[in-house]
Design a protein around this motif. Sequence first.
Motif, short mmCIF file in Angstrom:
data_model
loop_
_atom_site.label_atom_id
_atom_site.label_comp_id
_atom_site.label_asym_id
_atom_site.label_seq_id
_atom_site.Cartn_x
_atom_site.Cartn_y
_atom_site.Cartn_z
N VAL A 61 23.37 39.98 6.66
CA VAL A 61 24.01 39.05 5.46
C VAL A 61 23.79 39.48 4.38
N ARG A 62 24.67 39.52 3.55
CA ARG A 62 24.70 40.19 2.05
C ARG A 62 24.97 39.09 1.14
N TRP A 63 24.36 39.07 -0.10
CA TRP A 63 24.42 38.06 -1.25
C TRP A 63 25.23 38.46 -2.20
N PRO A 72 20.42 42.88 -1.60
CA PRO A 72 19.94 43.08 -0.24
C PRO A 72 19.11 42.00 0.24
N PRO A 73 19.00 41.88 1.42
CA PRO A 73 18.45 40.89 2.27
C PRO A 73 17.01 40.99 2.01
N SER A 74 16.32 42.01 1.96
CA SER A 74 14.80 42.35 1.60
C SER A 74 14.41 41.54 0.48
N TRP A 92 25.15 29.04 8.27
CA TRP A 92 26.27 29.73 7.72
C TRP A 92 26.59 31.04 8.63
N VAL A 93 25.54 31.87 8.74
CA VAL A 93 25.45 33.11 9.37
C VAL A 93 26.02 32.86 10.42
N PHE A 94 25.63 32.10 11.39
CA PHE A 94 25.97 31.87 12.75
C PHE A 94 27.60 31.48 12.82
N ILE A 116 23.05 38.36 16.28
CA ILE A 116 22.75 37.73 15.21
C ILE A 116 21.40 37.63 14.79
N ASN A 117 20.98 37.59 13.76
CA ASN A 117 19.55 37.36 13.45
C ASN A 117 19.14 35.80 13.20
N VAL A 118 18.20 35.54 13.80
CA VAL A 118 17.71 34.03 13.79
C VAL A 118 16.42 34.12 13.31
N SER A 119 15.97 33.36 12.24
CA SER A 119 14.55 33.44 11.80
C SER A 119 13.72 32.24 12.58
N ILE A 148 21.09 36.90 20.38
CA ILE A 148 20.35 36.56 19.22
C ILE A 148 18.87 37.26 18.92
N GLU A 149 18.96 37.76 17.87
CA GLU A 149 17.83 38.54 17.72
C GLU A 149 16.53 37.81 17.16
N LEU A 150 15.62 38.00 17.90
CA LEU A 150 14.28 37.39 17.49
C LEU A 150 13.15 38.43 17.42
N ASP A 179 13.84 42.00 18.13
CA ASP A 179 13.74 42.61 17.11
C ASP A 179 12.52 43.53 16.58
N ASP A 180 12.62 44.68 15.98
CA ASP A 180 11.40 45.39 15.36
C ASP A 180 10.60 45.59 16.57
N PHE A 181 10.95 45.97 17.86
CA PHE A 181 9.96 46.31 18.59
C PHE A 181 8.76 47.10 18.36
N GLU A 236 16.79 51.58 16.81
CA GLU A 236 17.28 51.43 15.47
C GLU A 236 17.05 52.21 14.35
N GLY A 237 17.71 52.29 13.48
CA GLY A 237 17.33 53.09 12.38
C GLY A 237 17.45 54.53 12.44
N VAL A 238 18.45 55.12 13.43
CA VAL A 238 18.83 56.37 13.87
C VAL A 238 19.36 57.19 12.74
N GLU A 239 18.74 57.96 12.02
CA GLU A 239 19.50 58.78 10.78
C GLU A 239 19.73 60.12 10.83
N THR A 240 19.35 60.93 12.08
CA THR A 240 19.70 62.02 12.06
C THR A 240 19.83 62.43 13.66
P1 C2E Z 1 16.65 44.04 10.71
O1 C2E Z 1 17.24 42.65 11.45
O2 C2E Z 1 15.56 44.80 11.12
O3 C2E Z 1 18.16 44.86 10.25
C1 C2E Z 1 18.31 46.31 10.25
C2 C2E Z 1 18.03 46.64 8.74
O4 C2E Z 1 17.90 48.12 8.80
C3 C2E Z 1 19.33 46.26 7.90
O5 C2E Z 1 18.78 46.19 6.56
C4 C2E Z 1 20.27 47.70 7.92
O6 C2E Z 1 21.05 47.93 7.02
C5 C2E Z 1 18.76 48.74 8.03
N1 C2E Z 1 19.42 50.05 8.64
C6 C2E Z 1 20.23 50.26 9.65
N2 C2E Z 1 20.16 51.47 9.93
C7 C2E Z 1 19.47 52.07 9.05
C8 C2E Z 1 18.91 53.41 9.11
O7 C2E Z 1 19.34 54.34 9.82
N3 C2E Z 1 17.90 53.84 8.19
C9 C2E Z 1 17.66 52.63 7.28
N4 C2E Z 1 16.36 53.05 6.50
N5 C2E Z 1 18.00 51.45 7.33
C10 C2E Z 1 18.87 51.33 8.14
P2 C2E Z 1 19.31 44.83 5.69
O8 C2E Z 1 20.65 44.55 6.08
O9 C2E Z 1 19.01 45.27 4.28
O10 C2E Z 1 18.59 43.81 6.28
C11 C2E Z 1 17.13 43.72 6.28
C12 C2E Z 1 16.47 42.50 7.05
O11 C2E Z 1 16.87 41.38 6.60
C13 C2E Z 1 17.03 42.70 8.43
O12 C2E Z 1 16.18 43.47 9.14
C14 C2E Z 1 16.73 41.18 8.82
O13 C2E Z 1 15.19 41.00 9.20
C15 C2E Z 1 16.95 40.05 7.73
N6 C2E Z 1 18.30 39.92 7.68
C16 C2E Z 1 19.42 40.31 7.54
N7 C2E Z 1 20.35 39.63 7.79
C17 C2E Z 1 19.82 38.37 8.27
C18 C2E Z 1 20.48 37.26 8.88
O14 C2E Z 1 21.64 36.80 8.74
N8 C2E Z 1 19.49 36.16 8.95
C19 C2E Z 1 18.30 36.26 9.04
N9 C2E Z 1 17.35 35.60 9.54
N10 C2E Z 1 17.69 37.43 8.41
C20 C2E Z 1 18.42 38.53 8.39
#
Ligand code: C2E
Length: 279
Positions: A61-63, A72-74, A92-94, A116-119, A148-150, A179-181, A236-240
């Motif tokens: 999600v983005r605002w 950013p969501p953070s 709404w996201v769903f 889809i991320n679910v809190s 569904i990502e938990l 998620d984030d295992f 996740e987070g593969v950059e290189t």
């Molecule tokens: P997350 O679910 O762990 O999502 C992955 C985050 O890592 C995303 O940040 C994504 O943009 C970022 N990312 C992806 N690849 C890389 C990479 O190679 N390097 C780095 N440094 N970052 C990477 P984003 O979009 O800012 O979302 C942050 C967190 O916000 C998400 O972490 C999730 O926990 C939450 N979030 C985002 N969208 C939703 C949503 O629709 N619902 C809920 N409940 N939480 C959400």
Amino acid sequence: AKEDGRNCVRLHDSRLADQTRERVRIGEELRGATTRGEFELYYQPQVDILTGRIDGLEALVRWNHPVRGLVPPSSFVPIAERTGAIVPLGGWVFGEACRQLRVWKDLGIAPKSLAINVSALQCRQPTFERDIEASLKTWDLTPDGIEIELTETVLMEATQHQRSVVERLRQLGFKIAIDDFGTGYSSLNYLTTYPVDRLKIAQQLVFQVTNDRRHATVVRAAIHLARDLDIEMIAEGVETLAQATFLSNEGCPKAQGYYYSRPVTAQQATDLLRAGRIS
Ligand code: C2E
Ligand code: CA
Ligand code: CA
């Protein structure tokens, strides 16, 4: 020096106060942001590490804030979790993810799965199941293409009610991903009791695989654990390229990260799905 010290403290205090005020303001602005149509979903590809084929997307999600711009969501998800605004937002996201999936299905380019991320708070709502079933019905979808990502924390702290909700969702055909295992709890016990479909190896672990032996060891163990438990996995987070190579050598089949693509708009995701792979 004493003076400086005190100034420093005061400065720090006022910065903290500023941050608190800012969080309160964001909390207030979040109320109604859903109905004002200020949110947008971005999508990040999940690829087959060997071929670059896209087999899934994660909705993020983005605002689009009228004054602050793209937030950013953070900066707002944790606040929304505390104020409860995550409940209407998550709903709404769903719904929006389902609407977009319907568009892609009609174009014949739907990904194998849409994550889809679910809190925690969201899945604790008594109407959670009913709401997601209503979204599926509205867009004429079945659960099998939806993941569904938990987080581990959600699963570990789940009440009996939540556990049965997760189990029922899985029986209905939704895929459940952790998620984030590797960042939440050190206990792996829940893997023996919780039927999950996929582990997402956390980016904090992946980040260091090529420059820290300990991280490499933990990630290798996670890959083997998932394989032996017959659970799918993705890093996740593969950059290189170096990280991707390490992961694929260790037998991790899927990856997601900036190396392949940043999260992109629905329009850009449509182009990526048409191409079918990351070039
Ligand atoms: P997350 O679910 O762990 O999502 C992955 C985050 O890592 C995303 O940040 C994504 O943009 C970022 N990312 C992806 N690849 C890389 C990479 O190679 N390097 C780095 N440094 N970052 C990477 P984003 O979009 O800012 O979302 C942050 C967190 O916000 C998400 O972490 C999730 O926990 C939450 N979030 C985002 N969208 C939703 C949503 O629709 N619902 C809920 N409940 N939480 C959400
Ligand atoms: Ca996620
Ligand atoms: Ca994650």
